[in-house]
Design a protein around this motif. Structure first.
Motif, short mmCIF file in Angstrom:
data_model
loop_
_atom_site.label_atom_id
_atom_site.label_comp_id
_atom_site.label_asym_id
_atom_site.label_seq_id
_atom_site.Cartn_x
_atom_site.Cartn_y
_atom_site.Cartn_z
N GLU A 50 14.71 -11.14 -28.31
CA GLU A 50 13.77 -10.62 -29.59
C GLU A 50 12.15 -10.60 -30.16
O GLU A 50 12.56 -9.62 -31.08
CB GLU A 50 14.34 -11.92 -30.31
CG GLU A 50 13.82 -12.31 -32.11
CD GLU A 50 14.90 -11.49 -32.27
OE1 GLU A 50 15.07 -10.54 -33.94
OE2 GLU A 50 17.04 -11.32 -32.85
N HIS A 51 11.86 -10.59 -28.91
CA HIS A 51 10.66 -9.79 -28.52
C HIS A 51 9.87 -8.85 -28.09
O HIS A 51 9.02 -8.24 -28.02
CB HIS A 51 9.68 -11.61 -29.21
CG HIS A 51 10.14 -12.45 -29.88
ND1 HIS A 51 11.46 -13.48 -29.89
CD2 HIS A 51 9.40 -12.09 -31.50
CE1 HIS A 51 11.09 -13.81 -31.26
NE2 HIS A 51 9.52 -12.96 -32.19
N ASP A 52 10.31 -8.97 -26.82
CA ASP A 52 10.29 -8.32 -25.69
C ASP A 52 10.82 -6.67 -25.65
O ASP A 52 11.82 -6.70 -25.86
CB ASP A 52 10.18 -8.79 -23.65
CG ASP A 52 9.47 -9.76 -24.25
OD1 ASP A 52 8.62 -9.64 -24.17
OD2 ASP A 52 9.96 -10.83 -23.13
N GLU A 53 9.68 -6.03 -25.85
CA GLU A 53 10.18 -4.50 -25.43
C GLU A 53 9.36 -3.09 -24.61
O GLU A 53 10.49 -2.35 -24.66
CB GLU A 53 10.27 -3.78 -26.95
CG GLU A 53 8.35 -3.78 -27.67
CD GLU A 53 8.50 -3.15 -28.73
OE1 GLU A 53 8.85 -3.25 -29.70
OE2 GLU A 53 7.33 -2.92 -29.20
N ASN A 54 8.31 -4.21 -23.93
CA ASN A 54 7.75 -2.79 -23.05
C ASN A 54 8.51 -3.21 -21.67
O ASN A 54 8.95 -4.22 -20.93
CB ASN A 54 6.70 -3.55 -23.12
CG ASN A 54 5.87 -3.06 -24.67
OD1 ASN A 54 6.06 -1.79 -25.38
ND2 ASN A 54 4.98 -3.62 -24.83
N LEU A 55 8.46 -1.60 -20.94
CA LEU A 55 9.18 -1.35 -19.56
C LEU A 55 8.08 -1.42 -18.74
O LEU A 55 8.27 0.27 -19.84
CB LEU A 55 10.74 -1.42 -19.14
CG LEU A 55 11.59 -2.64 -20.23
CD1 LEU A 55 13.00 -1.21 -20.22
CD2 LEU A 55 11.61 -3.55 -19.96
N VAL A 56 8.39 -1.29 -18.14
CA VAL A 56 7.48 -0.57 -17.15
C VAL A 56 8.10 0.40 -15.63
O VAL A 56 9.05 -0.21 -15.16
CB VAL A 56 6.33 -0.53 -16.24
CG1 VAL A 56 6.44 -2.11 -15.19
CG2 VAL A 56 5.49 0.62 -15.25
N CYS A 57 8.54 1.80 -15.26
CA CYS A 57 9.33 2.14 -13.45
C CYS A 57 8.95 2.25 -12.45
O CYS A 57 7.35 2.01 -12.48
CB CYS A 57 9.23 4.11 -14.15
SG CYS A 57 10.37 4.36 -13.57
N THR A 108 5.53 3.46 -19.09
CA THR A 108 6.01 2.82 -19.62
C THR A 108 6.54 3.26 -20.47
O THR A 108 7.13 4.58 -21.70
CB THR A 108 4.54 2.06 -19.86
OG1 THR A 108 3.99 3.12 -20.82
CG2 THR A 108 3.75 2.38 -19.01
N VAL A 109 7.64 2.58 -21.08
CA VAL A 109 8.81 2.81 -21.96
C VAL A 109 8.94 1.82 -22.83
O VAL A 109 8.07 0.37 -22.27
CB VAL A 109 10.01 3.65 -21.69
CG1 VAL A 109 10.26 4.41 -20.62
CG2 VAL A 109 10.49 2.05 -20.47
N LYS A 110 9.48 1.66 -24.02
CA LYS A 110 10.22 0.61 -25.19
C LYS A 110 11.69 0.51 -25.21
O LYS A 110 12.06 2.23 -25.03
CB LYS A 110 9.20 0.32 -26.72
CG LYS A 110 8.21 0.67 -25.73
CD LYS A 110 7.55 0.83 -28.02
CE LYS A 110 5.61 0.63 -28.38
NZ LYS A 110 5.78 -0.47 -27.45
N ALA A 111 12.03 -0.31 -25.13
CA ALA A 111 13.47 -0.52 -24.73
C ALA A 111 14.18 -1.92 -25.13
O ALA A 111 13.49 -3.27 -26.20
CB ALA A 111 13.84 -0.93 -23.86
N GLN A 112 15.23 -2.65 -26.09
CA GLN A 112 15.49 -3.61 -27.13
C GLN A 112 16.76 -3.31 -25.87
O GLN A 112 17.95 -2.65 -25.48
CB GLN A 112 15.99 -3.21 -28.02
CG GLN A 112 16.67 -4.62 -29.16
CD GLN A 112 17.66 -4.31 -30.24
OE1 GLN A 112 16.61 -3.35 -31.17
NE2 GLN A 112 17.93 -4.71 -30.71
N GLY A 113 17.42 -4.87 -25.13
CA GLY A 113 18.25 -5.43 -24.97
C GLY A 113 18.41 -6.92 -24.18
O GLY A 113 17.30 -7.37 -24.27
N PRO A 114 19.11 -6.98 -23.33
CA PRO A 114 20.88 -6.60 -23.11
C PRO A 114 21.48 -7.17 -24.22
O PRO A 114 21.49 -7.68 -25.20
CB PRO A 114 21.52 -6.89 -21.51
CG PRO A 114 20.40 -8.64 -22.20
CD PRO A 114 18.71 -8.10 -22.22
N LEU A 115 22.01 -5.88 -24.28
CA LEU A 115 23.18 -5.49 -25.42
C LEU A 115 24.56 -5.57 -24.75
O LEU A 115 24.54 -5.27 -24.03
CB LEU A 115 22.69 -4.77 -26.73
CG LEU A 115 21.19 -4.61 -27.33
CD1 LEU A 115 21.25 -3.22 -28.05
CD2 LEU A 115 20.94 -5.44 -28.41
N GLY A 116 25.21 -5.67 -25.64
CA GLY A 116 26.90 -5.10 -25.49
C GLY A 116 27.79 -6.25 -24.70
O GLY A 116 27.38 -7.33 -24.74
#
Length: 360
Positions: free
Chosen positions: A19-26, A109-117
């Motif tokens: 619900e709140h986290d979105e930042n990821l790093v490769c 770094t990128v932004k993402a939402q999940g996990p979903l599905g």
């Protein structure tokens, strides 16, 4: 960029909050085949990920002149929760896949939402599986097999993967190793041709009822989980039905963009429905949308340009800013509450309650 995994394992480690986290790093890029790479992402804060095998993340990438949203299934095991991996095929002319292959590196770094599905295996005791994949559709079912291997959970699984050639078989070596260790895993590779590997020892071609009856004689007793290109899944769906697989035992996953073909309205519904005007500001376009239609379906039929993928409120690809007006939205997890509070909505599962102005 450093990642703090000081806690180690899962004891005391914070969990990624969808619900709140979105930042990821490769943290890793791995070449799988000549045109497929795997990208592993972690939380910059060292949080662990709680997901089910078969789920996906919705990414927001800075591709081209703007930003592009794409859904990518997780290919890694859910039992390795400090990070997760997505596996992406370079598509000729594909804006996002080419950007990923050419630009994504360790530390990006990128932004993402999940996990979903909801493409997850049934938990019923004694369930036998047929995992059926084509091309890069292997990613969610690979996560399932990796998860079963890591958990040492007994499971009767047939894994059938189709590709253009033997050189396009993603995870070929790893799957062969898994099949040698997992006593109840039966593996079938089905390349369409032997280009690049003329000494290929197995069968070639496309899935057919005759092949499926030979390879999986008890298919009617299995839950079939299928992911791949739309024509591949259409063939698999038809074959499974013809060979006695109950509709409730056939599960598929697809991110191909679709146009929702809503059934024609009944005369009584037409009489009671209202028609509202929906304006897409960036396209300088206005369309009429019935109160019985979703905004996306009407937009697609009128030729308005809206990104879309699942078209049922799961993936979030069509997420848009609602400048004014109100809608009835019935989503399936593709949008966060804080995004709704900020005026965002999903056109694919929203019907207008008034005239609308949409920032698209």
């Amino acid at each position: 960029m450093g990642i703090d995994f000081a806690h180690g394992g899962m004891v005391g480690q914070q969990v990624w909050d969808p619900e709140h986290d979105e930042n990821l790093v490769c943290i890793d890029v791995h070449q799988e085949t000549h045109d497929v790479k795997s990208f592993t992402f972690a939380s910059p804060e060292g949080k662990r990920f709680d997901f089910d095998a078969g789920q996906y993340f919705l990414f927001d990438f800075p591709a081209g002149d703007g930003r592009e949203a794409r859904c990518y299934s997780i290919s890694s095991s859910p039992h390795r929760s400090n990070a997760f991996t997505v596996t992406v095929k370079r598509v000729p002319g594909g804006k996002v896949s080419n950007w990923l292959h050419d630009n994504m590196t360790d530390g990006t770094t990128v932004k993402a939402q999940g996990p979903l599905g909801h493409f997850v295996r049934p938990r019923r005791a004694g369930t036998k599986l047929l995992l059926l994949s084509g091309g890069s559709g292997i990613t969610p079912v690979m996560s399932i097999v990796r998860g079963l291997s890591d958990s040492c959970e007994p499971a009767d699984v047939v894994f059938m993967h189709a590709s253009r050639t033997p050189l396009d078989l993603i995870f070929r070596t790893e799957l062969s190793c898994l099949a040698s260790r997992m006593k109840e895993l039966r593996l079938h590779f089905l390349p369409e041709s032997v280009n690049g590997e003329p000494a290929w020892p197995g069968l070639t071609g496309r899935i057919t009822p005759e092949f499926m009856k030979l390879a999986v004689p008890d298919i009617a007793d299995r839950v079939v989980m299928c992911c791949g290109p739309a024509p591949f899944m259409a063939a698999a769906r038809s074959i499974a039905a013809d060979l006695g697989v109950p509709a409730g035992n056939y599960i598929e996953e697809s991110f191909d963009a679709v146009v929702i073909e809503e059934p024609g309205l009944l005369v009584e519904e037409v009489a009671t429905s209202k028609v509202f005007q929906v304006e897409f500001t960036k396209q300088s376009r206005k369309i009429d949308v019935s109160s019985e239609q979703t905004v996306l379906s009407a937009a697609k039929k009128s030729g308005a340009r809206l990104p879309s993928s699942c078209s049922n409120g799961v993936c979030g690809t069509c997420k848009s800013k609602l400048v004014s007006g109100s809608v009835e939205m019935n989503h399936n997890g593709g949008i966060r509450q804080r995004e709704i509070d900020a005026g965002m909505f999903l056109p694919c599962c929203s019907k207008p309650l008034s005239d609308l102005v949409v920032d698209r």
